[in-house]
Write a protein that holds these residues in place. Sequence first.
Motif, PDB file in Angstrom:
ATOM      1  N   GLN A  25       0.934  -1.052   0.106  1.00 59.83           N
ATOM      2  CA  GLN A  25      -0.033  -0.074   0.040  1.00 59.83           C
ATOM      3  C   GLN A  25       1.097   1.098  -0.056  1.00 59.83           C
ATOM      4  N   ARG A  26       0.546   2.228  -0.978  1.00 58.30           N
ATOM      5  CA  ARG A  26       1.398   3.460  -0.894  1.00 58.30           C
ATOM      6  C   ARG A  26       1.210   4.061   0.402  1.00 58.30           C
ATOM      7  N   ILE A  27       2.263   4.931   0.982  1.00 60.29           N
ATOM      8  CA  ILE A  27       2.183   5.383   2.220  1.00 60.29           C
ATOM      9  C   ILE A  27       1.195   6.774   2.206  1.00 60.29           C
ATOM     10  N   SER A  28       1.490   7.258   0.896  1.00 58.83           N
ATOM     11  CA  SER A  28       0.623   8.521   0.895  1.00 58.83           C
ATOM     12  C   SER A  28       0.338   8.630  -0.747  1.00 58.83           C
ATOM     13  N   THR A  29      -0.438  10.019  -1.142  1.00 56.48           N
ATOM     14  CA  THR A  29      -0.365  10.182  -2.436  1.00 56.48           C
ATOM     15  C   THR A  29       0.605  10.994  -2.826  1.00 56.48           C
ATOM     16  N   GLY A  30       1.706  11.263  -2.029  1.00 54.36           N
ATOM     17  CA  GLY A  30       2.842  12.290  -2.464  1.00 54.36           C
ATOM     18  C   GLY A  30       3.609  11.403  -3.142  1.00 54.36           C
ATOM     19  N   ALA A  36      10.805   1.504  -2.289  1.00 51.86           N
ATOM     20  CA  ALA A  36      10.541   2.336  -3.345  1.00 51.86           C
ATOM     21  C   ALA A  36      10.075   1.869  -4.544  1.00 51.86           C
ATOM     22  N   THR A  37       9.081   2.524  -5.421  1.00 57.64           N
ATOM     23  CA  THR A  37       8.634   2.047  -6.848  1.00 57.64           C
ATOM     24  C   THR A  37       9.196   2.847  -7.658  1.00 57.64           C
ATOM     25  N   LEU A  54      11.124  10.207  10.769  1.00 59.28           N
ATOM     26  CA  LEU A  54      11.393  10.854   9.436  1.00 59.28           C
ATOM     27  C   LEU A  54      12.070   9.629   8.474  1.00 59.28           C
ATOM     28  N   LEU A  55      12.085   9.831   7.180  1.00 62.52           N
ATOM     29  CA  LEU A  55      12.646   8.948   6.310  1.00 62.52           C
ATOM     30  C   LEU A  55      13.580   9.559   5.323  1.00 62.52           C
ATOM     31  N   GLY A  56      14.577   9.214   5.291  1.00 60.51           N
ATOM     32  CA  GLY A  56      15.677   9.998   4.177  1.00 60.51           C
ATOM     33  C   GLY A  56      15.424   9.315   2.867  1.00 60.51           C
ATOM     34  N   VAL A  57      15.264   9.976   1.736  1.00 57.12           N
ATOM     35  CA  VAL A  57      15.009   9.216   0.725  1.00 57.12           C
ATOM     36  C   VAL A  57      15.953   9.875  -0.499  1.00 57.12           C
ATOM     37  N   GLY A  68       6.698   7.691 -13.716  1.00 60.19           N
ATOM     38  CA  GLY A  68       7.560   8.490 -13.481  1.00 60.19           C
ATOM     39  C   GLY A  68       7.148   9.162 -12.033  1.00 60.19           C
ATOM     40  N   LEU A  69       5.803   9.021 -11.500  1.00 63.61           N
ATOM     41  CA  LEU A  69       5.526   9.389 -10.181  1.00 63.61           C
ATOM     42  C   LEU A  69       5.918   8.439  -9.148  1.00 63.61           C
ATOM     43  N   ASN A  70       7.049   8.420  -8.711  1.00 59.31           N
ATOM     44  CA  ASN A  70       7.586   7.443  -7.983  1.00 59.31           C
ATOM     45  C   ASN A  70       7.137   7.716  -6.366  1.00 59.31           C
ATOM     46  N   ASN A  71       6.971   6.646  -5.458  1.00 61.60           N
ATOM     47  CA  ASN A  71       6.625   6.784  -4.416  1.00 61.60           C
ATOM     48  C   ASN A  71       7.092   5.565  -3.370  1.00 61.60           C
ATOM     49  N   ILE A  72       6.794   5.574  -2.142  1.00 61.26           N
ATOM     50  CA  ILE A  72       7.101   4.455  -1.162  1.00 61.26           C
ATOM     51  C   ILE A  72       5.922   3.578  -0.746  1.00 61.26           C
ATOM     52  N   VAL A  73       6.039   2.255  -0.810  1.00 64.93           N
ATOM     53  CA  VAL A  73       4.853   1.686  -0.406  1.00 64.93           C
ATOM     54  C   VAL A  73       5.292   0.735   0.866  1.00 64.93           C
ATOM     55  N   TYR A  74       4.256   0.420   1.784  1.00 72.04           N
ATOM     56  CA  TYR A  74       4.439  -0.301   2.846  1.00 72.04           C
ATOM     57  C   TYR A  74       4.157  -1.838   2.281  1.00 72.04           C
ATOM     58  N   HIS A  75       5.129  -2.660   2.525  1.00 72.46           N
ATOM     59  CA  HIS A  75       4.814  -4.123   2.066  1.00 72.46           C
ATOM     60  C   HIS A  75       4.067  -5.008   3.263  1.00 72.46           C
ATOM     61  N   GLU A  76       3.752  -6.002   2.976  1.00 75.85           N
ATOM     62  CA  GLU A  76       2.886  -6.826   4.050  1.00 75.85           C
ATOM     63  C   GLU A  76       1.684  -6.133   4.415  1.00 75.85           C
TER      64      GLU A  76
END
Length: 624
Positions: A45-50, A476-477, A70-73, A482-490
Amino acid sequence: MPLKKLVQKAGVNQENTRYTNENGYYESEKVRFRQGTPEKIGGWQRISTGTFLGVCRSLWNWVTLGFQNLLGVGTNLKFYIEQGGLYYDITPIRGTATLTNPFTATATSPTILVTSPLHGCVTGDFVTFSGATGLGGNMTAAVLNQEYQVTVLTNNTYTITAAVNATVADTGHGGTVTAAYQINVGPATAVPQIGWGAGPWSTNTWGVGGTSTEPMRLWSQSNFGENLIFGYRGGVIYQWAAASTVTSRGVAISTLAGASAVPLIQNYLLVSDSSRFVFAFGANAYGDTVQNPMLIRWSDQESVVNWTPSATNQAGEVLLSHGSEIITALQARQEVLVFTDSTMYSLQYVGTPVIWSVQLLGDNISIASQNAAALASGVTYWMGVDKFYKYDGRVQTLRCDLRQYIYNDINLSQSKQIFAGTNEGFNEVWFFYCSKNSVLIDKYVIYNYVEDVWSYGTMRRSAWLDSGIRDYPMAATYPDTGLNNIVYHENGVDDNATGTTAPIYAMIATSEFDVDDGDRFGFVWRLLPDVTFRGSSDELAARATMTLIPMQNSGSGANSPESIAGSSNAVITRTAVAPIEKFTGQVYVRVRGRQMILKLESNQIGTTWQMGSFRIDVKLDGRR
């Protein structure tokens, strides 16, 4: 003939033929093993729409003294801090320039020419303008005073693309403008970059462009207290102070008060755990400006700015001798593990006068990339260029049932993209890599270190982090948009990386098994499945598809005429709330063969499953 129970060995094995691996599993997709039986992996699930720009190669999670999670990306274009689902751009500024009337607009075009002597940009760099007074027509100050990505023309000019088409032409206007240039962007892959903006200026014929040998943009990061220390391979060391706002940019450590002999260049950064030293691997030596890829430098204890060795502090350096380049390092239990391209070392803190002792742990080894190692349950696992390894006090080859499958279908020219990550909740280490015909990560392999089994599948990810201070592992996807985001697995059972729920295709297939020692044909007329759909969104609606594939002879393959003519698909549908083994009953099939393959697969929203031991009802049917 009594019912034949199909009991399979745990794990997927392709080291031998499909027939040799009898009573085992041969193919998998989005499947793991639990207590010896296969089950579909969890959803994401994506962590947000950001979203963020660029391909992410590094994730780091920490909590500040003010309880900010915080999360460094780090991407090839920018560096962000994620907080509450929002991505804040903290990419450092490499320099500013004051420009006088730098803009030229062309009527009906959004392209603006910018004159900036010796700008130092490469194509794709970002610049933010302020103080501009605007051009004629609709090219107002509000349009110009923004962040833009540049396309380099010469070392004195580049173009930007405005949000509107200019209504009139205007040359040499804009007033006194401040241009803030962010650090240069880096390549997203290991493929040489050819064309404008690639390679240093004046290294090729005008109009031809250059070929860049710059390495793929890889970041390393770690927290020093509540502050973030970060840097990209081949760059300087930056710090982001937690006391500042999340909109403040990172700054070079060399610019901080008290900075002394900070390395000018490094290939990897790490902050030691309890002793609190900042390490720079592959740095320039103290008093020198030339990078030495085998040199390790460390700051004074409890300091990020003092790198000058003296009798009154513990800053220092050491030169390794085996290998040609330090690839990466990892904080393990009571030691820092250092990987060169051929050797593994251990650094242990011993205090003055030596400070950090160096021990050789293993020679004649390899590691595929900077991010190819992971620490799980006190053991370090990593992917080499031709096999897997582990270190649990001694360096060993890790037994792998998929080694041929992986290394016969891998693009080693993109080995720098390979990364590893842990999924501690399931006792797993995941390795991601590019298949033979891909320049993007598209394959993964899972090693369950408790059950000592492997599985594999396809997945597009560019970074992974299993953090104990977030609820789920993060990845990270890089979707095609090209609109890349972070997802939560499991998290759930479906694919929700884009906000639109989609099913996850999952499959497990056995090796060939003999119906009756492979001597006579068997006619299978009944199959008794053993599947549970616990965890599905609606267990009453959850379903999977079974395929029983017969063969005339071992090794004849699933596409033989015998299998195509005789295969039978049956859908198992749960019809009661109770576990499936209490209601399943039987499935009628009509297949005939000496050997058979059983496959279970699903591709339905809201469905997850675990497979047990199937049974088949066989009538012997002669030898021809």
